[in-house]
Design a protein around this motif. Sequence first.
Motif, PDB file in Angstrom:
ATOM      1  N   HIS A  43       8.289   9.773   5.742  1.00 10.54           N
ATOM      2  CA  HIS A  43       8.042  10.628   6.749  1.00 10.54           C
ATOM      3  C   HIS A  43       8.212   9.616   8.000  1.00 10.54           C
ATOM      4  CE1 HIS A  43       5.969  12.749  10.091  1.00 10.54           C
ATOM      5  NE2 HIS A  43       6.122  13.687   9.356  1.00 10.54           N
ATOM      6  N   ILE A  44       8.796  10.125   9.130  1.00  9.78           N
ATOM      7  CA  ILE A  44       8.982   9.183  10.259  1.00  9.78           C
ATOM      8  C   ILE A  44       7.687   8.625  10.818  1.00  9.78           C
ATOM      9  CG2 ILE A  44      11.078  10.472  11.043  1.00  9.78           C
ATOM     10  CD1 ILE A  44       9.242  12.000  13.184  1.00  9.78           C
ATOM     11  N   ARG A  45       6.425   9.024  10.533  1.00 11.50           N
ATOM     12  CA  ARG A  45       5.287   8.378  10.860  1.00 11.50           C
ATOM     13  C   ARG A  45       4.406   7.754   9.714  1.00 11.50           C
ATOM     14  NH1 ARG A  45       2.340  10.488  15.176  1.00 11.50           N
ATOM     15  NH2 ARG A  45       1.234   8.341  14.643  1.00 11.50           N
ATOM     16  N   LEU A  46       5.324   7.389   8.511  1.00 14.24           N
ATOM     17  CA  LEU A  46       4.613   6.882   7.545  1.00 14.24           C
ATOM     18  C   LEU A  46       5.740   5.577   7.091  1.00 14.24           C
ATOM     19  CD1 LEU A  46       3.104   9.598   5.101  1.00 14.24           C
ATOM     20  CD2 LEU A  46       1.927   8.049   6.703  1.00 14.24           C
ATOM     21  N   GLY A  73      -2.225  -8.466  -8.308  1.00 13.11           N
ATOM     22  CA  GLY A  73      -1.345  -8.680  -7.246  1.00 13.11           C
ATOM     23  C   GLY A  73      -0.712  -7.231  -6.850  1.00 13.11           C
ATOM     24  N   GLU A  74      -1.123  -6.059  -7.293  1.00 15.71           N
ATOM     25  CA  GLU A  74      -0.585  -4.828  -7.337  1.00 15.71           C
ATOM     26  C   GLU A  74      -0.995  -4.236  -5.773  1.00 15.71           C
ATOM     27  OE1 GLU A  74      -0.238  -2.330 -11.115  1.00 15.71           O
ATOM     28  OE2 GLU A  74      -2.013  -3.515 -11.392  1.00 15.71           O
ATOM     29  N   LEU A  75       0.043  -3.742  -5.221  1.00 18.83           N
ATOM     30  CA  LEU A  75      -0.362  -3.206  -3.684  1.00 18.83           C
ATOM     31  C   LEU A  75       0.514  -1.793  -3.537  1.00 18.83           C
ATOM     32  CD1 LEU A  75      -1.476  -3.646  -0.960  1.00 18.83           C
ATOM     33  CD2 LEU A  75       0.917  -4.695  -0.648  1.00 18.83           C
ATOM     34  N   HIS A  76      -0.328  -0.778  -3.360  1.00 17.86           N
ATOM     35  CA  HIS A  76       0.399   0.354  -3.033  1.00 17.86           C
ATOM     36  C   HIS A  76      -0.464   1.376  -2.007  1.00 17.86           C
ATOM     37  CE1 HIS A  76       1.962   4.619  -4.593  1.00 17.86           C
ATOM     38  NE2 HIS A  76       2.412   4.371  -3.337  1.00 17.86           N
ATOM     39  N   VAL A  77       0.134   1.114  -0.701  1.00 18.18           N
ATOM     40  CA  VAL A  77      -0.571   1.745   0.474  1.00 18.18           C
ATOM     41  C   VAL A  77       0.438   2.540   1.343  1.00 18.18           C
ATOM     42  CG1 VAL A  77      -2.028  -0.084   0.794  1.00 18.18           C
ATOM     43  CG2 VAL A  77      -0.053  -0.262   1.721  1.00 18.18           C
ATOM     44  N   LEU A  78      -0.050   3.653   2.121  1.00 16.61           N
ATOM     45  CA  LEU A  78       0.622   4.450   3.157  1.00 16.61           C
ATOM     46  C   LEU A  78       0.183   4.081   4.743  1.00 16.61           C
ATOM     47  CD1 LEU A  78       0.636   7.988   1.409  1.00 16.61           C
ATOM     48  CD2 LEU A  78       2.188   6.457   1.372  1.00 16.61           C
ATOM     49  N   LEU A  79       1.146   3.175   5.173  1.00 18.77           N
ATOM     50  CA  LEU A  79       0.614   2.834   6.590  1.00 18.77           C
ATOM     51  C   LEU A  79       1.151   3.797   7.829  1.00 18.77           C
ATOM     52  CD1 LEU A  79       2.083  -0.849   6.169  1.00 18.77           C
ATOM     53  CD2 LEU A  79      -0.235   0.017   5.817  1.00 18.77           C
ATOM     54  N   THR A  80       0.437   4.331   8.554  1.00 17.93           N
ATOM     55  CA  THR A  80       0.683   5.385   9.567  1.00 17.93           C
ATOM     56  C   THR A  80       1.161   4.394  10.734  1.00 17.93           C
ATOM     57  OG1 THR A  80      -1.261   6.711   8.884  1.00 17.93           O
ATOM     58  CG2 THR A  80      -0.335   6.977  11.124  1.00 17.93           C
ATOM     59  N   VAL A  81       2.456   4.892  11.049  1.00 20.68           N
ATOM     60  CA  VAL A  81       3.114   4.360  12.185  1.00 20.68           C
ATOM     61  C   VAL A  81       2.946   4.784  13.570  1.00 20.68           C
ATOM     62  CG1 VAL A  81       5.342   3.929  12.982  1.00 20.68           C
ATOM     63  CG2 VAL A  81       5.071   3.626  10.786  1.00 20.68           C
ATOM     64  N   GLU A  82       2.463   3.949  14.385  1.00 21.65           N
ATOM     65  CA  GLU A  82       2.382   4.500  15.803  1.00 21.65           C
ATOM     66  C   GLU A  82       3.270   4.056  16.762  1.00 21.65           C
ATOM     67  OE1 GLU A  82      -2.692   4.868  15.832  1.00 21.65           O
ATOM     68  OE2 GLU A  82      -1.833   3.197  16.326  1.00 21.65           O
ATOM     69  N   GLN A  83       3.771   2.876  16.653  1.00 21.40           N
ATOM     70  CA  GLN A  83       4.619   2.610  17.528  1.00 21.40           C
ATOM     71  C   GLN A  83       5.873   1.640  16.773  1.00 21.40           C
ATOM     72  OE1 GLN A  83       3.770  -0.877  20.475  1.00 21.40           O
ATOM     73  NE2 GLN A  83       3.302   0.801  21.672  1.00 21.40           N
ATOM     74  N   THR A  84       6.729   1.727  17.403  1.00 21.94           N
ATOM     75  CA  THR A  84       8.142   1.059  16.817  1.00 21.94           C
ATOM     76  C   THR A  84       8.929   0.424  18.103  1.00 21.94           C
ATOM     77  OG1 THR A  84       9.752   2.736  16.494  1.00 21.94           O
ATOM     78  CG2 THR A  84       8.157   2.283  14.736  1.00 21.94           C
ATOM     79  N   ILE A  85       9.976  -0.449  17.596  1.00 22.77           N
ATOM     80  CA  ILE A  85      11.083  -1.011  18.661  1.00 22.77           C
ATOM     81  C   ILE A  85      11.862  -1.786  17.826  1.00 22.77           C
ATOM     82  CG2 ILE A  85       9.659  -2.987  19.414  1.00 22.77           C
ATOM     83  CD1 ILE A  85      10.996  -3.029  22.116  1.00 22.77           C
ATOM     84  N   GLY A  86      13.164  -1.876  18.270  1.00 22.71           N
ATOM     85  CA  GLY A  86      14.122  -2.758  17.959  1.00 22.71           C
ATOM     86  C   GLY A  86      14.439  -3.985  18.594  1.00 22.71           C
ATOM     87  N   ASN A  87      14.327  -5.143  17.870  1.00 24.60           N
ATOM     88  CA  ASN A  87      14.182  -6.304  18.403  1.00 24.60           C
ATOM     89  C   ASN A  87      15.578  -6.899  18.455  1.00 24.60           C
ATOM     90  OD1 ASN A  87      11.070  -6.114  17.638  1.00 24.60           O
ATOM     91  ND2 ASN A  87      11.255  -7.530  19.585  1.00 24.60           N
TER      92      ASN A  87
END
Length: 686
Positions: free
Chosen positions: A85-88, A171-185
Amino acid sequence: MSTEILDNQTSLYDRWHSGERKLQDLLQVRESVKNNSSIFRPYLTTQMQDFVPGLNYFFIGTLDEQGRPWVSFLTGRKGFMSSPHIRLLEIETRLEGGGGEGAGRHYKAAAADQSLAPPDPLFHNLTKGETLSGGQRKWGGVALDFTNRRRNKMNGVLMPDDILTVNQATGELHVLLTVEQTIGNCPKYITIREIDSSEPQDTPETESQTGASTSQVLDEYSQRPLFKGLTPEQTAIVDQADCLFIASRFIDESIADQTSGMDCNHRGGNPGFARVNGNQIVFPDYSGNRFFNTLGNIMNDERVGLLFVNFSAGDTLQVTGRARILIGKDAQEVYPHAQRVVQVAIEDSILRVGSLPFRMRTKELSPYNPVAPSHQQRGIDKGAIPVAATLSEILVHTDNIRTFRFKTSKPIRYSPGQYAVLDFGAFNTVGYRHMAPDNPQSLNDDYIRTWTISSAPLGLSSLKDAKYSSPDTWNEASEFELTIKRKPGGAISNLLHNLSLDPKHPFTVPLICTGGSFVLPDPETPLKPSKVTRISGGIGSTPFLSMIRGARQALTDYPVDIQWILSATFLDDALPAALKELSAPVEGDVGSLTDKHRPSVSVTLFLTGHHTPEEASAVVARVALIPIAKVKFGRVDHKKLLATVPDLDERQVLLCGPEPFMDAVKTHLEVLRIPSRQILTEEFNF
């Protein structure tokens, strides 16, 4: 909802937080960037959603329970990251041996190293780190493709229900990160590198691989070793790095829609651009987009995390501490030539040897990287009284080599062989540009220049217990000379070479300081330097001109034999007029000097340019007029070195010149088994 619709709904108001606004005001860029906050989007664009699944790695900043940022290097096979999703942003991997293409070959070696390495703080931070309202945790990340320098920055929150699997043991990792801000550098300062699919070399187990961070004394509260300073192994990772990753944070109650947040981003330069200074790490802030997200965060909250990587060995160093921003003279006091410096006081560190499941090869450093100043070059003395240097004479040697004599507004002291640092900032008319494909390094040009002084002070101020290396030993001088070669495209060398003296409009610049440790050896040492060989290439002869001019004014209790091997393209490049000057008797020498001695100097010229027989004969005739010199044609090698100076192994060797020349000569000296303790080199790279 499509990203195109969201783009149309993005607010255009000024939403920089208080720290960013403060720094933008301080650096007088506020008006030019205040409306650019609309560039940041509260979602992943379609291009970003397509970008992240193709990566084998991701850099993420998280907070521990004390609110301290840490940066982690996540790895996995392509597709370990995705955006449903565009926010995940979804991350699912197993950090031991996840790897990318070719990483399976590294699995066994990486897993073995991982068993010895301390755990990445990421696992602890995702489950026990600082929480905000509703139990959410902040994160900041940067998705970067080293193969093409593409970079996208993002940040947001981790909700409690979105922690699906965080298992430090496996070492297992499974998370859903909610996105609040993005920018191309932009791609500036990023080194191009690629994953190395060859087998890693086995490395012997060292104390640093046993799981300890920096000390074996445990803090009962955190059950982590107490920080006692970086170890030599940790310092070595910083010294070799051409990039670092920095996580920072802010809290700003004045912003209605976002009261806190994090940032994680890349900083790059030539290897050695970051330096360890005691319990601090310092690195320059090069010219960028002038948004100052990271520095603005530091103005708001001084806590930062750093990550350094040895890509060829697979080692990582994670550091957390408190940062300060130094500007102008404050910056140049600790880091020569820097306009801005980030200075991090280290509070904790973790070295993870062999923790990466793959290795990476360097293919190309960024053309935007400024030259890292020599470690022999110290910062300016901020408290020093300014000295004005006024150009008084220009001596032309060749079309592209001239000597510039400057008179000083007050007497100065320097030792023969030291350099002068001058500020030509008043002649900087380029102005700000974000990118400059035609001249990338111009973006960080502060117009401060360093050249070796080619003149020498007029005699010693005291003959008793004289130390040639100390400026206080030498008489004060009211002038100095710089012999400078015109550099193609060089802003200042061309400025000077195009000058004509005009008494009505004198050319004056500030002299920031003199300094340097590449100087005349002291006469009284356990091994008296009675035999010295100096080897120089091209314009690298300037410190030797100064040293010999100074040595000829000093008297020693024993004879000193100086053999100078000077490599140049053509005779005029070797400054024959200066060599002839060194052949003349020293003024004041009348009769016997009793028990005191002047040094004896002989020069062997190696001319590498193409000469016809007639031209070679003319050169030999000209050199015959210089009593201390003889000439040979061709490049220096170990056989010619030994033939020229048969007792080279008994001599102290001083070496100066362009880096390729010095590297070649060092190889020849190794072949001749000259001990490194007998060799003193000038870092001729500033």
